[in-house]
Design an enzyme around this catalytic site. Structure first.
Site, PDB file in Angstrom:
ATOM      1  N   ASP A  34      36.825  43.000  41.078  1.00  0.00           N
ATOM      2  CA  ASP A  34      37.450  43.555  42.273  1.00  0.00           C
ATOM      3  C   ASP A  34      38.805  42.915  42.512  1.00  0.00           C
ATOM      4  O   ASP A  34      39.751  43.567  42.935  1.00  0.00           O
ATOM      5  CB  ASP A  34      36.567  43.305  43.486  1.00  0.00           C
ATOM      6  CG  ASP A  34      35.321  44.158  43.450  1.00  0.00           C
ATOM      7  OD1 ASP A  34      34.562  44.147  44.413  1.00  0.00           O
ATOM      8  OD2 ASP A  34      35.113  44.838  42.434  1.00  0.00           O
ATOM      9  N   TYR A  37      41.338  44.479  40.329  1.00  0.00           N
ATOM     10  CA  TYR A  37      41.642  45.828  40.804  1.00  0.00           C
ATOM     11  C   TYR A  37      42.573  45.747  42.009  1.00  0.00           C
ATOM     12  O   TYR A  37      43.590  46.441  42.087  1.00  0.00           O
ATOM     13  CB  TYR A  37      40.348  46.572  41.169  1.00  0.00           C
ATOM     14  CG  TYR A  37      40.610  48.004  41.583  1.00  0.00           C
ATOM     15  CD1 TYR A  37      40.839  48.324  42.906  1.00  0.00           C
ATOM     16  CD2 TYR A  37      40.659  49.028  40.642  1.00  0.00           C
ATOM     17  CE1 TYR A  37      41.122  49.621  43.291  1.00  0.00           C
ATOM     18  CE2 TYR A  37      40.938  50.328  41.002  1.00  0.00           C
ATOM     19  CZ  TYR A  37      41.164  50.618  42.331  1.00  0.00           C
ATOM     20  OH  TYR A  37      41.448  51.908  42.693  1.00  0.00           O
ATOM     21  N   LYS A 117      32.813  42.382  56.695  1.00  0.00           N
ATOM     22  CA  LYS A 117      33.011  43.541  55.818  1.00  0.00           C
ATOM     23  C   LYS A 117      31.840  43.577  54.854  1.00  0.00           C
ATOM     24  O   LYS A 117      31.755  42.774  53.921  1.00  0.00           O
ATOM     25  CB  LYS A 117      34.338  43.412  55.067  1.00  0.00           C
ATOM     26  CG  LYS A 117      34.706  44.657  54.298  1.00  0.00           C
ATOM     27  CD  LYS A 117      36.138  44.554  53.806  1.00  0.00           C
ATOM     28  CE  LYS A 117      36.602  45.806  53.107  1.00  0.00           C
ATOM     29  NZ  LYS A 117      35.809  46.142  51.932  1.00  0.00           N
ATOM     30  N   LYS A 315      40.309  40.161  53.169  1.00  0.00           N
ATOM     31  CA  LYS A 315      39.338  39.871  52.104  1.00  0.00           C
ATOM     32  C   LYS A 315      39.156  38.364  51.908  1.00  0.00           C
ATOM     33  O   LYS A 315      40.098  37.592  52.118  1.00  0.00           O
ATOM     34  CB  LYS A 315      39.819  40.493  50.775  1.00  0.00           C
ATOM     35  CG  LYS A 315      39.997  42.005  50.829  1.00  0.00           C
ATOM     36  CD  LYS A 315      38.695  42.759  50.719  1.00  0.00           C
ATOM     37  CE  LYS A 315      38.190  42.843  49.307  1.00  0.00           C
ATOM     38  NZ  LYS A 315      38.613  43.990  48.547  1.00  0.00           N
ATOM     39  N   CYS A 409       9.478  30.681  19.503  1.00  0.00           N
ATOM     40  CA  CYS A 409       9.417  30.232  20.889  1.00  0.00           C
ATOM     41  C   CYS A 409       9.812  28.749  20.969  1.00  0.00           C
ATOM     42  O   CYS A 409       9.221  27.923  20.273  1.00  0.00           O
ATOM     43  CB  CYS A 409       8.011  30.417  21.444  1.00  0.00           C
ATOM     44  SG  CYS A 409       7.806  29.674  23.072  1.00  0.00           S
TER      45      CYS A 409
END
Ligand code: IVH
Length: 674
Positions: A34, A37, A117, A315, A409
């Site tokens: 984000d 962006y 928000k 933000k 394993c």
């Protein structure tokens, strides 16, 4: 920058942003963070501000989101659903205030709201004469997708408004979100299934709401917070200060952390407060929204095509950091799943030192192209375990090494197995000591019986001391041997034994969740408990009976059948009951609920909810449901186009209710739980 250069850069930015918006909004699969962006978007806005003549009508700045998905019907918004301008620093808040002041004609003292928000998905909900009739996503701001059926499954969205005075038509707006815990659980399941992971709770909420099958949505515990209305004139309120209490009185969930502020300095304080407590919240917030409270002021300030001028989103800084991945460890879970975990050189992210991060599974490692020694981007999201997002390949030195998945394993050396079509590699040795330990930890832990004093560390300690080797041993603990443990003593021993004793009184839902059956988390366990009430009935249930439970799909049914078919598991349950575990005969709601003793039969279609949901509501309130008419039925609920059942009910003298009467009955039964 020269104009020609700007033109080129703008074109590139638009293409890139379009691509990312499409991935984000339509595909729910973003490939950049984000923060990245936001940075690109800001660069676009800045450049467009510098060269206003270069703004094109198709620029991402000119529209509010992606295109609606073709699979859902379109839903037009009578008033556009706008986005918000973002700010990242206190100085920008001052600029915002300055812009607002300049635009305001009147000299009234402004007041503000400062709201968390919520990191979810914006939706609009339409109510006509108090009934929820349509819900939609934001889409491109003007036209969204009609997701009414899915929104009805969101538990805290009122299907009918409270109170006597409801407007003829009301469009509220708010955020649908998934809690951090449920987000982590959903991703855990997806990792196990080899499905692509959701990048954040918002994408998970979006993915859940965009399911064409509302049953899938219903199985995901989504929630809603209201944050506004499309047209304030519909309600007798002149500001947000009045609106929020009013919305609450109509039955909407309003976030408790919304603060009314007399100045932006107060809002700034609240921002720091929210930033401090965000990790303790049960849901993700990615900033704070500041709004002018008065509707008159909002109107005076107006909006651009993209965002209102009376609000701004501040933000939080991105909680991402770069770190060197020095190795990979392979952890064994209670189902035998081997999970790769990145070992990082310690790095501070959002005030916390991170040393390990999730890698999920082999496919995720391959998809991201990770190597040991890589500098990687790590994100910390709330309570969720930090996650490796991607390698910074440009930092490679050539010294990096491939990640080699073990074939045996790490605990018991049995060969590991990865079934066809699954993403998870497992140890299939039921006696593997590491798995057994994890099962005990799970059983005693928060998602299980929640035995105080028996967290992971103590379970490990007791196992090392030879006091616990399997789940039933919890109920065979010996006071003297406990008291003799290093650092223990009589008091601690007594305390633990008292907690164990207390945990013996449990419910079917808790026990089911504690057993750690694949695909059976808390929500599913509750659904099963409400339907079967008795563990023996559940153990005997066939596939069809299991699938008849709303919210139980094929995989879960298969996992349950497989679990109860295994003699070792049947024995475990028998042993627990022998040792005094008491499963309360029925859940609280099923036995003593307000609708106890009533049997409901539905006919025709209901306008406000699906039949499955109506039945679920009845069961939650302690009532029973029937699928055909008989003397046992006490209430027939007739929706539209009710058929022959209505006639038969009349013949049998059974009370028939119409939809509104039914809703009123539900409301009387559970006044604050719609
Ligand atoms: S107000 C016109 N309030 O943030 C005002 N939005 O980045 C529009 N969001 O689309 C939104 N919490 O999905 C508002 N308290 C809040 C919010 C909120 C989350 C989301 C919402 C909006 C997005 C804008």
């Amino acid at each position: 920058m020269r104009r020609q250069q700007a033109e080129q850069r703008l074109a590139a930015l638009r293409t890139e942003l379009h691509e990312h918006a499409h991935r984000y909004y339509v595909l729910d699969a973003p490939i950049i963070s984000d923060a990245e962006y936001d940075r690109l978007f800001r660069e676009l806005l800045d450049l467009e501000a510098q060269f206003p003549e270069l703004v094109t009508s198709d620029s991402p700045s000119q529209r509010v989101g992606g295109e609606p998905l073709p699979a859902f019907a379109e839903a037009a918004h009578a008033l556009p659903m706008l986005s918000l301008d973002n700010i990242f620093a206190a100085e920008e808040l001052a600029d915002f205030e300055e812009r607002v002041r300049r635009r305001m004609q009147s000299s009234v003292q402004l007041t503000w709201t400062a709201e968390p928000k919520i990191d979810g998905l914006a939706v609009e909900l339409i109510y006509e004469n108090g009934l929820f009739v349509e819900g939609s996503t934001r889409g491109n701001g003007l036209v969204g997708e009609n997701i009414t059926a899915n929104l009805r499954t969101v538990r805290n969205i009122p299907l009918r408004l409270h109170g006597a005075e409801v407007p003829e038509r009301l469009a509220v707006r708010g955020e649908v979100y998934l809690s951090k815990k449920d987000f982590a659980e959903l991703n855990r399941q997806r990792a196990e299934q080899g499905e692509p992971l959701f990048a954040n709770p918002r994408n998970a909420a979006a993915g859940s709401l965009r399911q064409l099958d509302p049953k899938i949505t219903a199985a995901r515990p989504l929630s809603f917070f209201v944050y506004g209305v499309a047209d304030p004139a519909a309600l007798p309120c002149s500001s947000l200060t009045e609106l929020f209490p009013h919305l609450r009185s109509l039955g909407f969930p309003v976030n408790p952390l919304i603060k009314f502020c007399r100045s932006l300095a107060e809002a700034e304080e609240h921002y720091h407060h929210l930033q401090q407590i965000r990790h303790e919240l049960d849901y993700e917030i990615d900033g704070m929204v500041i709004k002018a409270a008065s509707f008159a002021a909002q109107e005076e300030l107006g909006s651009t095509a993209r965002a209102p001028r009376w609000a701004v989103a501040w933000k939080f800084p991105a909680e991402e950091a770069e770190a060197v991945m020095s190795g990979v460890e392979f952890q064994l879970g209670r189902t035998g799943a081997v999970t790769p975990v990145a070992v990082l050189e310690p790095v501070r992210i959002g005030g916390v030192v991170v040393r390990r991060a999730a890698l999920h599974n082999q496919d995720e490692i391959r998809r991201k192209g990770l190597m040991i020694g890589d500098t990687v981007l790590v994100r910390r999201a709330g309570d969720v375990i930090p996650e490796v997002l991607r390698p910074l390949t440009e930092r490679r030195t050539g010294q990096e090494q491939a990640i080699v998945f073990p074939t045996e394993c790490p605990a018991c050396n049995n060969a590991l197995h990865r079934p066809e079509g699954e993403a998870v590699t497992r140890c299939r040795n039921p006696h593997c000591p590491a798995q057994r330990l994890q099962r005990i930890i799970w059983f005693a832990g928060k998602s299980g019986l929640d035995i105080e004093g028996l967290g992971p560390k103590n379970v490990e300690k007791l196992a090392e001391a030879g006091l616990i080797a399997d789940i039933p041993d919890i109920f065979r603990l010996d006071k003297e041997r406990l008291a003799a443990l290093d650092g223990w003593g009589e008091k601690s021993a007594e305390k633990l034994l008292a907690a164990v004793e207390q945990a013996k009184q449990t419910t079917l839902a808790k026990l089911l969740a504690a057993l750690g059956i694949r695909h059976v988390g808390e929500t599913t366990a509750e659904l099963l408990a409400a339907r079967f009430v008795d563990i023996n009935k559940l153990m005997q249930a066939g596939e069809e009976q299991l699938l008849a439970v709303d919210g139980i799909g094929g995989q879960t049914a298969a996992a349950l059948r497989e679990y109860f078919a295994d003699p070792a598991n049947r024995e475990l349950i028998a042993r627990l009951l022998e040792l005094g575990l008491t499963v309360q005969a029925a859940e609280k709601t099923a036995s003593g609920g307000p609708l106890a003793g009533m049997v409901f039969l539905f006919t025709g279609t209901l306008a406000s909810m699906s039949r499955a949901e109506a039945e679920e509501r009845v069961r939650q309130l302690g009532g029973a449901t029937a699928s055909s008419i008989s003397k046992k039925v006490t209430h027939l609920v007739a929706g539209e186009k009710a058929g022959s059942k209505l006639k038969k009910a009349a013949e049998l003298g059974i009370a028939a209710l119409n939809e509104l009467e039914f809703l009123r009955l539900l409301e009387t039964a559970a006044p604050d739980k719609k």
